[in-house]
Write a protein that holds these residues in place. Structure first.
Motif, PDB file in Angstrom:
ATOM      1  N   GLU A 109       7.995  -5.646   5.787  1.00 35.03           N
ATOM      2  CA  GLU A 109       9.146  -5.526   4.884  1.00 35.03           C
ATOM      3  C   GLU A 109       9.380  -4.092   4.407  1.00 35.03           C
ATOM      4  O   GLU A 109      10.485  -3.722   4.057  1.00 35.03           O
ATOM      5  CB  GLU A 109       8.931  -6.415   3.638  1.00 35.03           C
ATOM      6  N   ALA A 110       8.286  -3.303   4.377  1.00 37.82           N
ATOM      7  CA  ALA A 110       8.369  -1.982   3.738  1.00 37.82           C
ATOM      8  C   ALA A 110       9.104  -0.974   4.622  1.00 37.82           C
ATOM      9  O   ALA A 110       9.155  -1.113   5.838  1.00 37.82           O
ATOM     10  CB  ALA A 110       6.957  -1.471   3.444  1.00 37.82           C
ATOM     11  N   THR A 111       9.690   0.046   3.977  1.00 40.81           N
ATOM     12  CA  THR A 111      10.264   1.156   4.742  1.00 40.81           C
ATOM     13  C   THR A 111       9.138   2.126   5.075  1.00 40.81           C
ATOM     14  O   THR A 111       8.078   2.102   4.448  1.00 40.81           O
ATOM     15  CB  THR A 111      11.314   1.913   3.916  1.00 40.81           C
ATOM     16  N   TYR A 112       9.389   3.011   6.039  1.00 43.81           N
ATOM     17  CA  TYR A 112       8.382   4.016   6.375  1.00 43.81           C
ATOM     18  C   TYR A 112       8.056   4.890   5.177  1.00 43.81           C
ATOM     19  O   TYR A 112       6.909   5.259   4.957  1.00 43.81           O
ATOM     20  CB  TYR A 112       8.843   4.866   7.555  1.00 43.81           C
ATOM     21  N   ASP A 113       9.078   5.227   4.395  1.00 42.37           N
ATOM     22  CA  ASP A 113       8.848   6.035   3.187  1.00 42.37           C
ATOM     23  C   ASP A 113       7.824   5.374   2.273  1.00 42.37           C
ATOM     24  O   ASP A 113       6.893   6.016   1.802  1.00 42.37           O
ATOM     25  CB  ASP A 113      10.162   6.216   2.415  1.00 42.37           C
ATOM     26  N   ASP A 114       8.052   4.064   2.029  1.00 42.75           N
ATOM     27  CA  ASP A 114       7.118   3.293   1.203  1.00 42.75           C
ATOM     28  C   ASP A 114       5.702   3.385   1.750  1.00 42.75           C
ATOM     29  O   ASP A 114       4.751   3.617   1.019  1.00 42.75           O
ATOM     30  CB  ASP A 114       7.472   1.792   1.255  1.00 42.75           C
ATOM     31  N   PRO A 119      -0.802   4.981  -1.052  1.00 44.27           N
ATOM     32  CA  PRO A 119      -2.171   5.129  -0.537  1.00 44.27           C
ATOM     33  C   PRO A 119      -2.772   3.806  -0.055  1.00 44.27           C
ATOM     34  O   PRO A 119      -3.513   3.787   0.937  1.00 44.27           O
ATOM     35  CB  PRO A 119      -2.975   5.660  -1.729  1.00 44.27           C
ATOM     36  N   ASP A 120      -2.447   2.682  -0.736  1.00 48.33           N
ATOM     37  CA  ASP A 120      -2.972   1.385  -0.288  1.00 48.33           C
ATOM     38  C   ASP A 120      -2.438   1.029   1.087  1.00 48.33           C
ATOM     39  O   ASP A 120      -3.178   0.569   1.952  1.00 48.33           O
ATOM     40  CB  ASP A 120      -2.552   0.269  -1.263  1.00 48.33           C
ATOM     41  N   LYS A 121      -1.134   1.205   1.242  1.00 48.68           N
ATOM     42  CA  LYS A 121      -0.521   0.836   2.520  1.00 48.68           C
ATOM     43  C   LYS A 121      -1.041   1.734   3.628  1.00 48.68           C
ATOM     44  O   LYS A 121      -1.361   1.272   4.720  1.00 48.68           O
ATOM     45  CB  LYS A 121       1.006   0.925   2.428  1.00 48.68           C
ATOM     46  N   ILE A 122      -1.144   3.011   3.332  1.00 50.81           N
ATOM     47  CA  ILE A 122      -1.596   3.948   4.365  1.00 50.81           C
ATOM     48  C   ILE A 122      -3.048   3.659   4.736  1.00 50.81           C
ATOM     49  O   ILE A 122      -3.419   3.723   5.915  1.00 50.81           O
ATOM     50  CB  ILE A 122      -1.375   5.412   3.897  1.00 50.81           C
ATOM     51  N   SER A 123      -3.855   3.251   3.777  1.00 53.87           N
ATOM     52  CA  SER A 123      -5.247   2.994   4.158  1.00 53.87           C
ATOM     53  C   SER A 123      -5.351   1.687   4.938  1.00 53.87           C
ATOM     54  O   SER A 123      -6.177   1.562   5.844  1.00 53.87           O
ATOM     55  CB  SER A 123      -6.178   3.053   2.947  1.00 53.87           C
TER      56      SER A 123
END
Ligand code: HEC
Ligand code: HEC
Length: 308
Positions: A109-114, A119-123
């Motif tokens: 659902e998230a955009t790339y920006d999000d 940090p949670d999403k990136i990890s």
């Protein structure tokens, strides 16, 4: 053989056998706890045969009445009890798997920006993509996207053939890429080949070329004789629409010019590329991976190299 008889002391029954005149065998009853234990194992075995795969018959086996239900591609499937199905079920219902699925839905659902800012999403992206990258990409791009000069581009730097925005990276993965440069061995004579290559070394920042030769090479590169600019752009800064690399940053895709020992060795490497051309292909993954997996990979690759 006679009936069991009393032994000498008359306390314990014997089986009645006698060897060597007086060697006799006690006939003690089995201890009660042992006997009940034995019956219990018999009952257990029979129940087990009914529930679980047990007896071979011909080419198959009794499958038992116990079942396992798990999901395949969103469809529920029930089979007789077996450890493979159990593993499938655990992979879907274990707390870690459930958390992973929930997070994947968030990513979908998230955009790339999000994704790139959180940090949670990136990890999550890092840990999830690590496995997918290992399965599908690392055979070519190597662990961590290190690449191999001449074969597979590195994904771990800031230099991109086809563009380093996360959208362009996604496109590279989904649709694949064909990197193509025509061979110029028929187009140039030896002198032109040397001149245009000297110009390439000059824009990459190497001294040692003959000034006149470089100027002749520049005219070939940026003019219709060579037409190099059509892909590499005027001045050689590269065009991501062609997948043609920037030739001015001393980062090399095809030949290890930076690692060569002398000016002449560098010139020979560049000449070999121009003479032979280049053709290499990144396969398309649009059919093989889900859109969410591709999204996770694109975000992962983007942050591997610092992206753009
Ligand atoms: C069979 C080998 C192979 C596999 C597998 C492969 N790639 Fe590639 N990939 C290549 C080649 C070769 C290129 C360079 C194409 C070119 O020369 O333009 C490339 C290019 C790319 C690019 C563009 C790089 C740039 O500088 O613009 C990205 C991004 C990429 N691959 C990501 C991936 C990901 C992610 C996977 C796994 C899903 C993957 N690749 C799997 C061979 C492969
Ligand atoms: C049709 C487009 C096209 C034209 C025309 C073209 N190139 Fe290329 N060139 C490419 C592409 C694409 C690559 C990289 C291929 C890859 O990475 O898979 C490349 C790679 C190179 C490389 C290797 C760079 C490296 O990082 O190792 C050199 C050097 C080069 N070109 C020089 C030239 C010169 C000189 C000319 C003109 C004589 C020229 N190219 C014309 C598309 C082109």
């Amino acid at each position: 053989m006679s009936k069991p008889s009393e032994n000498k002391q008359g306390a314990v029954q014997t089986t009645g056998h006698a060897w060597d005149g007086d060697l006799q065998e006690y006939n003690n009853p089995l201890p009660r706890w042992w006997l009940w234990g034995f019956y219990a194992t018999v009952v257990f075995a029979v129940v087990y045969w009914f529930l679980y795969p047990a007896w071979p018959i011909g080419g198959t086996f009794t499958k038992g009445f116990a079942t396992v239900t798990y999901e395949v591609n969103g469809e529920e499937r029930t089979t007789h009890w077996n450890t493979r199905a159990l593993l499938m079920r655990d992979m879907q219902t274990s707390p870690a798997a459930v958390r992973q699925r929930e997070f994947l839905e968030v990513i979908a659902e998230a955009t790339y920006d999000d994704i790139l800012r959180d940090p949670d999403k990136i990890s999550f992206v890092r840990s999830y993509a690590h496995g997918v990258f290992g399965d599908f990409c690392a055979t070519c791009h190597q662990a961590g996207g290190a690449g191999i000069i001449g074969l597979y581009p590195t994904l771990a730097d800031d230099d991109w053939l086809w563009g380093g925005t996360v959208e362009r990276i996604e496109e590279s993965i989904r649709e694949g890429r064909l990197g193509y440069m025509p061979p110029f061995r028929e187009t140039f004579d030896a002198e032109q080949l040397r001149a245009v290559s000297a110009y390439v070394l000059d824009i990459a920042g190497y001294d040692g070329g003959d000034e006149d030769e470089i100027r002749r090479g520049e005219a070939i590169f940026n003019g219709t004789d060579g037409g190099c600019f059509q892909c590499h752009d005027t001045g050689g800064t590269g065009r991501i629409s062609q997948g043609a690399p920037n030739l001015t940053n001393n980062i090399w895709q095809i030949v290890d010019v930076a690692g060569a020992a002398s000016y002449e060795a560098r010139l020979a490497l560049v000449q070999s590329v121009v003479r032979n051309g280049v053709q290499r292909e990144m396969p398309a993954f649009g059919e093989r991976l889900s859109p969410t997996e591709i999204k996770v990979l694109a975000a992962y690759v983007h942050q591997l190299g610092g992206g753009q």
